[in-house]
Design a protein around this motif. Structure first.
Motif, PDB file in Angstrom:
ATOM      1  N   ALA A   1     -48.361  -3.660 -37.944  1.00  0.00           N
ATOM      2  CA  ALA A   1     -49.535  -2.812 -38.152  1.00  0.00           C
ATOM      3  C   ALA A   1     -50.269  -2.602 -36.831  1.00  0.00           C
ATOM      4  O   ALA A   1     -50.513  -3.563 -36.089  1.00  0.00           O
ATOM      5  CB  ALA A   1     -50.476  -3.438 -39.175  1.00  0.00           C
TER       6      ALA A   1
ATOM      7  N   ARG B   1     -52.439   2.927 -44.694  1.00  0.00           N
ATOM      8  CA  ARG B   1     -52.792   4.206 -44.074  1.00  0.00           C
ATOM      9  C   ARG B   1     -54.098   4.751 -44.636  1.00  0.00           C
ATOM     10  O   ARG B   1     -54.878   5.369 -43.921  1.00  0.00           O
ATOM     11  CB  ARG B   1     -51.650   5.217 -44.264  1.00  0.00           C
ATOM     12  CG  ARG B   1     -50.382   4.850 -43.480  1.00  0.00           C
ATOM     13  CD  ARG B   1     -49.375   5.981 -43.458  1.00  0.00           C
ATOM     14  NE  ARG B   1     -48.169   5.601 -42.739  1.00  0.00           N
ATOM     15  CZ  ARG B   1     -47.024   5.240 -43.304  1.00  0.00           C
ATOM     16  NH1 ARG B   1     -46.929   5.234 -44.639  1.00  0.00           N
ATOM     17  NH2 ARG B   1     -45.974   4.899 -42.585  1.00  0.00           N
TER      18      ARG B   1
ATOM     19  N   GLN C   1     -52.266   1.875 -39.081  1.00  0.00           N
ATOM     20  CA  GLN C   1     -50.971   2.529 -38.877  1.00  0.00           C
ATOM     21  C   GLN C   1     -49.845   1.503 -38.957  1.00  0.00           C
ATOM     22  O   GLN C   1     -49.858   0.493 -38.255  1.00  0.00           O
ATOM     23  CB  GLN C   1     -50.924   3.219 -37.508  1.00  0.00           C
ATOM     24  CG  GLN C   1     -49.603   3.918 -37.220  1.00  0.00           C
ATOM     25  CD  GLN C   1     -49.542   4.497 -35.813  1.00  0.00           C
ATOM     26  OE1 GLN C   1     -50.531   4.492 -35.104  1.00  0.00           O
ATOM     27  NE2 GLN C   1     -48.386   4.993 -35.422  1.00  0.00           N
ATOM     28  N   ILE C   2     -48.882   1.763 -39.846  1.00  0.00           N
ATOM     29  CA  ILE C   2     -47.722   0.892 -39.958  1.00  0.00           C
ATOM     30  C   ILE C   2     -46.580   1.516 -39.158  1.00  0.00           C
ATOM     31  O   ILE C   2     -46.132   2.627 -39.462  1.00  0.00           O
ATOM     32  CB  ILE C   2     -47.293   0.684 -41.429  1.00  0.00           C
ATOM     33  CG1 ILE C   2     -48.463   0.138 -42.248  1.00  0.00           C
ATOM     34  CG2 ILE C   2     -46.098  -0.256 -41.492  1.00  0.00           C
ATOM     35  CD1 ILE C   2     -49.000  -1.200 -41.757  1.00  0.00           C
ATOM     36  N   ARG C   3     -46.150   0.828 -38.116  1.00  0.00           N
ATOM     37  CA  ARG C   3     -45.077   1.336 -37.255  1.00  0.00           C
ATOM     38  C   ARG C   3     -43.718   0.978 -37.831  1.00  0.00           C
ATOM     39  O   ARG C   3     -43.473  -0.166 -38.226  1.00  0.00           O
ATOM     40  CB  ARG C   3     -45.197   0.739 -35.852  1.00  0.00           C
ATOM     41  CG  ARG C   3     -46.389   1.205 -35.029  1.00  0.00           C
ATOM     42  CD  ARG C   3     -46.212   2.638 -34.542  1.00  0.00           C
ATOM     43  NE  ARG C   3     -44.963   2.791 -33.816  1.00  0.00           N
ATOM     44  CZ  ARG C   3     -44.819   2.566 -32.509  1.00  0.00           C
ATOM     45  NH1 ARG C   3     -45.868   2.171 -31.775  1.00  0.00           N
ATOM     46  NH2 ARG C   3     -43.656   2.746 -31.912  1.00  0.00           N
ATOM     47  N   ASP C   4     -42.836   1.971 -37.902  1.00  0.00           N
ATOM     48  CA  ASP C   4     -41.458   1.704 -38.307  1.00  0.00           C
ATOM     49  C   ASP C   4     -40.771   0.918 -37.200  1.00  0.00           C
ATOM     50  O   ASP C   4     -40.738   1.351 -36.034  1.00  0.00           O
ATOM     51  CB  ASP C   4     -40.710   3.019 -38.560  1.00  0.00           C
ATOM     52  CG  ASP C   4     -41.219   3.734 -39.805  1.00  0.00           C
ATOM     53  OD1 ASP C   4     -41.639   3.036 -40.744  1.00  0.00           O
ATOM     54  OD2 ASP C   4     -41.218   4.977 -39.818  1.00  0.00           O
TER      55      ASP C   4
ATOM     56  N   LYS D   1     -47.657   0.183 -47.225  1.00  0.00           N
ATOM     57  CA  LYS D   1     -47.792   1.184 -46.163  1.00  0.00           C
ATOM     58  C   LYS D   1     -48.771   2.275 -46.563  1.00  0.00           C
ATOM     59  O   LYS D   1     -49.616   2.692 -45.763  1.00  0.00           O
ATOM     60  CB  LYS D   1     -46.424   1.814 -45.852  1.00  0.00           C
ATOM     61  CG  LYS D   1     -45.439   0.863 -45.190  1.00  0.00           C
ATOM     62  CD  LYS D   1     -44.089   1.565 -44.994  1.00  0.00           C
ATOM     63  CE  LYS D   1     -43.060   0.628 -44.378  1.00  0.00           C
ATOM     64  NZ  LYS D   1     -41.732   1.278 -44.208  1.00  0.00           N
ATOM     65  N   THR D   2     -48.665   2.718 -47.817  1.00  0.00           N
ATOM     66  CA  THR D   2     -49.563   3.775 -48.295  1.00  0.00           C
ATOM     67  C   THR D   2     -51.009   3.293 -48.305  1.00  0.00           C
ATOM     68  O   THR D   2     -51.920   3.996 -47.828  1.00  0.00           O
ATOM     69  CB  THR D   2     -49.154   4.223 -49.705  1.00  0.00           C
ATOM     70  OG1 THR D   2     -47.789   4.690 -49.677  1.00  0.00           O
ATOM     71  CG2 THR D   2     -50.057   5.329 -50.205  1.00  0.00           C
TER      72      THR D   2
ATOM     73  N   SER E   1     -43.353  -3.099 -50.111  1.00  0.00           N
ATOM     74  CA  SER E   1     -43.630  -2.638 -48.746  1.00  0.00           C
ATOM     75  C   SER E   1     -44.076  -1.181 -48.697  1.00  0.00           C
ATOM     76  O   SER E   1     -44.991  -0.821 -47.949  1.00  0.00           O
ATOM     77  CB  SER E   1     -42.410  -2.844 -47.859  1.00  0.00           C
ATOM     78  OG  SER E   1     -41.297  -2.107 -48.342  1.00  0.00           O
ATOM     79  N   ASP E   2     -43.455  -0.319 -49.500  1.00  0.00           N
ATOM     80  CA  ASP E   2     -43.841   1.101 -49.479  1.00  0.00           C
ATOM     81  C   ASP E   2     -45.273   1.280 -49.975  1.00  0.00           C
ATOM     82  O   ASP E   2     -46.042   2.074 -49.410  1.00  0.00           O
ATOM     83  CB  ASP E   2     -42.888   1.928 -50.350  1.00  0.00           C
ATOM     84  CG  ASP E   2     -41.508   2.074 -49.718  1.00  0.00           C
ATOM     85  OD1 ASP E   2     -41.406   1.878 -48.475  1.00  0.00           O
ATOM     86  OD2 ASP E   2     -40.540   2.364 -50.448  1.00  0.00           O
TER      87      ASP E   2
ATOM     88  N   TYR F   1     -56.055  -7.246 -45.506  1.00  0.00           N
ATOM     89  CA  TYR F   1     -54.614  -6.969 -45.626  1.00  0.00           C
ATOM     90  C   TYR F   1     -53.986  -7.708 -46.810  1.00  0.00           C
ATOM     91  O   TYR F   1     -53.038  -7.204 -47.439  1.00  0.00           O
ATOM     92  CB  TYR F   1     -53.885  -7.299 -44.327  1.00  0.00           C
ATOM     93  CG  TYR F   1     -53.642  -8.776 -44.079  1.00  0.00           C
ATOM     94  CD1 TYR F   1     -52.486  -9.406 -44.530  1.00  0.00           C
ATOM     95  CD2 TYR F   1     -54.573  -9.550 -43.372  1.00  0.00           C
ATOM     96  CE1 TYR F   1     -52.259 -10.763 -44.296  1.00  0.00           C
ATOM     97  CE2 TYR F   1     -54.356 -10.886 -43.134  1.00  0.00           C
ATOM     98  CZ  TYR F   1     -53.194 -11.495 -43.597  1.00  0.00           C
ATOM     99  OH  TYR F   1     -52.966 -12.824 -43.369  1.00  0.00           O
TER     100      TYR F   1
ATOM    101  N   LEU G   1     -43.771  -6.323 -41.612  1.00  0.00           N
ATOM    102  CA  LEU G   1     -44.174  -5.009 -41.101  1.00  0.00           C
ATOM    103  C   LEU G   1     -45.064  -5.204 -39.873  1.00  0.00           C
ATOM    104  O   LEU G   1     -45.689  -6.256 -39.689  1.00  0.00           O
ATOM    105  CB  LEU G   1     -44.926  -4.215 -42.170  1.00  0.00           C
ATOM    106  CG  LEU G   1     -44.185  -3.954 -43.493  1.00  0.00           C
ATOM    107  CD1 LEU G   1     -45.070  -3.132 -44.426  1.00  0.00           C
ATOM    108  CD2 LEU G   1     -42.859  -3.242 -43.240  1.00  0.00           C
TER     109      LEU G   1
END
Length: 375
Positions: A186, A241, A246-249, A237-238, A233-234, A200, A184
């Motif tokens: 960040a 945040r 900020q996790i960029r797609d 991301k939560t 991963s989901d 992290y 990912l």
């Protein structure tokens, strides 16, 4: 080159040539720095007094419109040239400089037959200029649309890490993508980098230790990678945040990157093609519109001179370009050559005239006068 001219007409009592000689002598003696030229107005079709009065009411409004379109095209030329980093070229009409066309004006009989009614000539000029203005709007909108798309892409490539395109910052070796692992990206505020590096690995289980690497940093943010098991991963991301990260797609795709590059190159090519086409059209259209404007001015001089001096038409039309310091002297010369008993009646309100405060600049003199601004 002067940018402001007066178009005036004086009543002819004996002969136009003798009046012209008197005007030349007076200007050379008292206002020698003022360029003076004859303005050749042909013998146009007079029509009826009612038609002249009705036309006179519309001339000022139509003149403002035609003049406005002329300046709009000129400004567009300047903007287009400025965007390419060069000075605007010399504007021409029928191959001659604009000021030369004005000061050596010759009526185009083929385009505007002198036997046509004055209203028909004015309407012809107005409709032609309106068509040019509409065409200008369409062409400018097309150019600005491509320009906006290009600017949007450039903003994505040069803006903040929070919004910009990341494809040119991430290399294939920076990303791990497999059946079980995922990398990912960040975006971390600069002052929070220590917090990111210390936390992290603990935001969720199954984060690969020491997998975070800084790829890029701007004035506000830093871009980090982090690798973990795909199934968490989901959750990561939560949690990220919640901590202000900020996790960029992002999905690395050489094909997509190449496609974006081709799109950018095409837009740049389209923009230059449209700019060049629009610029060429503007230079050509400016000459055509300016020529129509000068024919309109000739009709205006003719109409106002008849309404002012009566029939048959007997007047001397000329163009002057007085400096600011010579204006009052030139006005005095013109008024003296008018030989009008009631000239005081036409003086401006400040000078004690009876009508000066009731009329516009174009009429506050005992002779026909209006101004042409080239810029």
């Amino acid at each position: 080159m002067a940018t402001r001219y007066w178009v005036v007409s004086l009543p002819v009592k004996s002969s136009a040539s003798s009046l012209w000689t008197q005007l030349q002598e007076a200007i050379s003696k008292q206002a020698f720095d003022t360029p003076l030229y004859r303005f050749n107005v042909p013998n146009l079709r007079v029509g009826t007094l009612d038609s002249l009065l009705a036309l006179s009411d519309d001339l000022l409004k139509s003149n403002s419109f035609v003049e406005g379109v002329t300046h709009k095209i000129r400004r567009q030329i300047e903007d287009l040239e400025r965007s390419s980093g060069v000075e605007a070229g010399a504007l021409t009409v029928d191959g001659v400089p604009v000021d030369s066309y004005l000061t050596r004006f010759v009526w185009d009989e083929a385009k505007y037959p002198t036997m046509s009614p004055l209203r028909e000539i004015v309407d012809s000029v107005h409709s032609f200029v309106a068509k040019v203005e509409d065409d200008l709007k369409v062409r400018v909108a097309e150019y600005n649309n491509v320009r906006s798309q290009l600017n949007a892409i450039n903003r994505k490539q040069t803006g903040s890490l929070a919004v910009r395109d990341l494809s040119n910052l991430v290399k294939p070796e920076d990303i791990i993508t497999s059946e079980h692992l995922v990398t990912l990206l960040a975006v971390v505020q600069k002052y929070s980098q220590k917090d990111w590096l210390s936390s992290y690995e603990r935001l969720t289980d199954y984060v690969v230790p020491r997998s975070s690497k800084k790829l890029y940093e701007d004035n506000e943010y830093a871009l980090y990678t982090v690798t973990m098991f795909r199934r968490v991963s989901d959750t990561f991301k939560t949690k990220a945040r919640e901590r202000g990260f900020q996790i960029r797609d992002f999905e690395y795709s050489p094909e997509a990157q190449e496609s974006r590059k081709e799109e950018l190159e095409k837009l740049m090519q389209d923009q230059e093609t449209l700019r060049s086409s629009l610029l060429q059209w503007c230079y050509s259209s400016y000459g055509e519109v300016f020529s129509s404007w000068m024919h309109f001015c000739a009709v205006r001089v003719f109409t106002e001179s008849i309404l002012r001096y009566g029939l048959p038409p007997s007047f001397l039309a000329c163009v002057l370009a007085p400096s600011n310091k010579s204006e009052k002297k030139v006005r005095s010369i013109l008024e003296g050559l008018c030989d009008t008993a009631n000239s005081v009646y036409w003086k401006s309100e400040d000078e004690g005239g009876a009508i000066g405060g009731l009329v516009g600049e174009a009429d506050a003199h005992p002779y026909v006068s209006f101004t042409i601004n080239l810029v």
